[in-house]
Design an enzyme around this catalytic site. Structure first.
Site, PDB file in Angstrom:
ATOM      1  N   GLU A   1      70.151  39.000  32.208  1.00  0.00           N
ATOM      2  CA  GLU A   1      70.497  38.469  30.880  1.00  0.00           C
ATOM      3  C   GLU A   1      69.237  37.894  30.240  1.00  0.00           C
ATOM      4  OE1 GLU A   1      74.098  36.324  30.241  1.00  0.00           O
ATOM      5  OE2 GLU A   1      73.402  35.593  28.277  1.00  0.00           O
TER       6      GLU A   1
ATOM      7  N   ASP B   1      67.139  35.684  18.839  1.00  0.00           N
ATOM      8  CA  ASP B   1      66.727  34.904  17.654  1.00  0.00           C
ATOM      9  C   ASP B   1      66.643  35.822  16.446  1.00  0.00           C
ATOM     10  OD1 ASP B   1      65.565  32.046  18.656  1.00  0.00           O
ATOM     11  OD2 ASP B   1      65.355  33.602  20.166  1.00  0.00           O
TER      12      ASP B   1
ATOM     13  N   LYS C   1      63.521  35.693   8.025  1.00  0.00           N
ATOM     14  CA  LYS C   1      62.530  35.859   6.950  1.00  0.00           C
ATOM     15  C   LYS C   1      61.747  37.152   7.167  1.00  0.00           C
ATOM     16  CE  LYS C   1      61.686  31.028   5.971  1.00  0.00           C
ATOM     17  NZ  LYS C   1      60.843  29.911   6.346  1.00  0.00           N
TER      18      LYS C   1
ATOM     19  N   ASP D   1      74.622  38.683  14.990  1.00  0.00           N
ATOM     20  CA  ASP D   1      75.484  38.306  13.860  1.00  0.00           C
ATOM     21  C   ASP D   1      74.734  38.521  12.549  1.00  0.00           C
ATOM     22  OD1 ASP D   1      73.653  36.295  14.514  1.00  0.00           O
ATOM     23  OD2 ASP D   1      74.843  34.759  13.507  1.00  0.00           O
TER      24      ASP D   1
ATOM     25  N   THR E   1      79.673  33.359  23.572  1.00  0.00           N
ATOM     26  CA  THR E   1      78.599  32.385  23.819  1.00  0.00           C
ATOM     27  C   THR E   1      78.690  31.291  22.756  1.00  0.00           C
ATOM     28  OG1 THR E   1      76.986  33.424  22.348  1.00  0.00           O
ATOM     29  CG2 THR E   1      77.088  34.243  24.623  1.00  0.00           C
ATOM     30  N   ARG E   2      77.901  30.248  22.988  1.00  0.00           N
ATOM     31  CA  ARG E   2      77.902  29.124  22.054  1.00  0.00           C
ATOM     32  C   ARG E   2      77.379  29.558  20.687  1.00  0.00           C
ATOM     33  NH1 ARG E   2      74.918  23.725  22.285  1.00  0.00           N
ATOM     34  NH2 ARG E   2      73.261  25.026  23.088  1.00  0.00           N
TER      35      ARG E   2
ATOM     36  N   GLU F   1      77.451  32.453  19.433  1.00  0.00           N
ATOM     37  CA  GLU F   1      78.445  33.337  18.818  1.00  0.00           C
ATOM     38  C   GLU F   1      79.576  32.530  18.165  1.00  0.00           C
ATOM     39  OE1 GLU F   1      80.017  35.916  21.746  1.00  0.00           O
ATOM     40  OE2 GLU F   1      81.388  36.914  20.371  1.00  0.00           O
TER      41      GLU F   1
HETATM   42  C1  LIG Z   1      69.844  32.569  19.233  1.00  0.00           C
HETATM   43  S1  LIG Z   1      69.666  32.152  20.906  1.00  0.00           S
HETATM   44  C2  LIG Z   1      71.136  32.816  21.657  1.00  0.00           C
HETATM   45  C3  LIG Z   1      71.388  32.243  23.019  1.00  0.00           C
HETATM   46  C4  LIG Z   1      72.590  32.824  23.774  1.00  0.00           C
HETATM   47  N1  LIG Z   1      72.380  34.219  24.119  1.00  0.00           N
HETATM   48  C5  LIG Z   1      73.849  32.688  22.961  1.00  0.00           C
HETATM   49  O1  LIG Z   1      74.367  33.726  22.489  1.00  0.00           O
HETATM   50  O2  LIG Z   1      74.347  31.539  22.811  1.00  0.00           O
HETATM   51  C6  LIG Z   1      68.421  33.298  21.485  1.00  0.00           C
HETATM   52  C7  LIG Z   1      67.802  32.874  22.803  1.00  0.00           C
HETATM   53  O3  LIG Z   1      66.887  33.884  23.230  1.00  0.00           O
HETATM   54  C8  LIG Z   1      65.793  33.246  23.844  1.00  0.00           C
HETATM   55  N2  LIG Z   1      64.648  34.172  23.827  1.00  0.00           N
HETATM   56  C9  LIG Z   1      63.951  34.576  22.741  1.00  0.00           C
HETATM   57  N3  LIG Z   1      62.934  35.373  23.089  1.00  0.00           N
HETATM   58  C10 LIG Z   1      62.997  35.498  24.441  1.00  0.00           C
HETATM   59  C11 LIG Z   1      62.200  36.194  25.383  1.00  0.00           C
HETATM   60  N4  LIG Z   1      61.126  36.900  25.018  1.00  0.00           N
HETATM   61  N5  LIG Z   1      62.554  36.115  26.693  1.00  0.00           N
HETATM   62  C12 LIG Z   1      63.633  35.393  27.061  1.00  0.00           C
HETATM   63  N6  LIG Z   1      64.416  34.710  26.205  1.00  0.00           N
HETATM   64  C13 LIG Z   1      64.097  34.751  24.909  1.00  0.00           C
HETATM   65  C14 LIG Z   1      65.592  31.975  23.010  1.00  0.00           C
HETATM   66  O4  LIG Z   1      64.872  30.964  23.690  1.00  0.00           O
HETATM   67  C15 LIG Z   1      67.022  31.572  22.712  1.00  0.00           C
HETATM   68  O5  LIG Z   1      67.534  30.660  23.647  1.00  0.00           O
END
Ligand SMILES: C[S@@+](CC[C@H](N)C(=O)[O-])C[C@H]1O[C@@H](n2cnc3c(N)ncnc32)[C@H](O)[C@@H]1O
Length: 220
Positions: free
Chosen positions: A51, A125, A129, A161, A199-200, A202
């Site tokens: 994951e 993420d 922008k 999303d 997920t949170r 989501e």
């Molecule tokens: C918008 S959050 C979503 C978190 C979770 N999957 C959820 O749905 O609640 C995106 C997550 O991806 C992680 N992330 C971004 N780039 C990453 C990378 N290169 N390797 C591992 N995790 C990464 C970020 O730190 C962040 O916690």
């Protein structure tokens, strides 16, 4: 060479939130190495899932509890998320979870060819922008790394999303001979399957009224 040495664009936001409490600092010092990533454990042909960016770990922990025979590796640079998962893993004696606190690309470069049975990238993420879009994690370079690490027949699950990100995800796969999109009707990308918990992030997207997109691809 790590993603930092390679000067790859950073795909995540902050690494740290609040200062860890003494118990949390103990978890990071003592338990993170115990449950850390060791490439040897992913070289024996056993069933392994990955994951990417597990955030608070809701999906990762659900999968680990419901699939005790599967080794599940989670990669997440955000310390607070890692602490949450470590805490649940040690409290619940979840022996099948492994954690890399950092960039997934560093792990994907070490994994042997065809060592993963499934990978999840749930709500990466969004970088909405225009000038930041090049930071989006799902791009052709990441697909190369995933194509190397996934076994033939392995499943790659993605969610977002952001309509524009959904479109660029599908564009990245359009000319891809290595992955096949598993969608026969709109239901397939509108409805999350039962073995795919929410997920949170989501839940927040749902509360804000944003449509979610769920994609499943199979590695050829
Ligand atoms: C918008 S959050 C979503 C978190 C979770 N999957 C959820 O749905 O609640 C995106 C997550 O991806 C992680 N992330 C971004 N780039 C990453 C990378 N290169 N390797 C591992 N995790 C990464 C970020 O730190 C962040 O916690």
């Amino acid at each position: 060479m790590t993603t930092d040495d390679r000067r790859e664009l950073r795909s995540f936001g902050r690494r740290r939130g609040r200062k860890p409490s003494p118990r949390q600092a103990d978890l990071l010092r003592d338990d993170l190495p115990r449950f850390g990533f060791d490439v040897a454990e992913f070289s024996d042909g056993g069933t392994a899932w990955l994951e990417i960016g597990f955030g608070g770990g809701e999906h990762l922990l659900w999968q680990a509890r419901n699939n005790p025979g599967v080794r599940i590796l989670g990669c997440e640079p955000y310390e607070d998320g890692v602490i949450k998962v470590l805490s649940a893993v040690t409290d619940g004696a979840l022996e099948n979870v492994r954690i890399h606190m950092g960039d997934v690309r560093d792990v994907l470069r070490q994994l042997p060819q065809a060592s993963l049975d499934r990978a999840f990238i749930l709500f990466p993420d969004p970088w909405p922008k225009r000038k930041h879009r090049k930071r989006r994690l799902v791009n052709p370079a990441l697909l190369d790394l995933l194509a190397h690490a996934l076994k033939p027949g392995a499943e790659l699950r993605l969610a977002t999303d952001i309509g524009d990100y959904a479109r660029t995800m599908l564009e990245s796969f359009r000319d891809e001979a290595r992955f096949l999109w598993q969608a026969e009707s709109p239901e397939d990308w509108r409805v999350r399957p039962d073995d795919w918990p929410g997920t949170r992030y989501e839940a927040k997207a749902e509360d804000a009224g944003r449509r979610r997109y769920y994609f499943r691809f199979v590695k050829i």
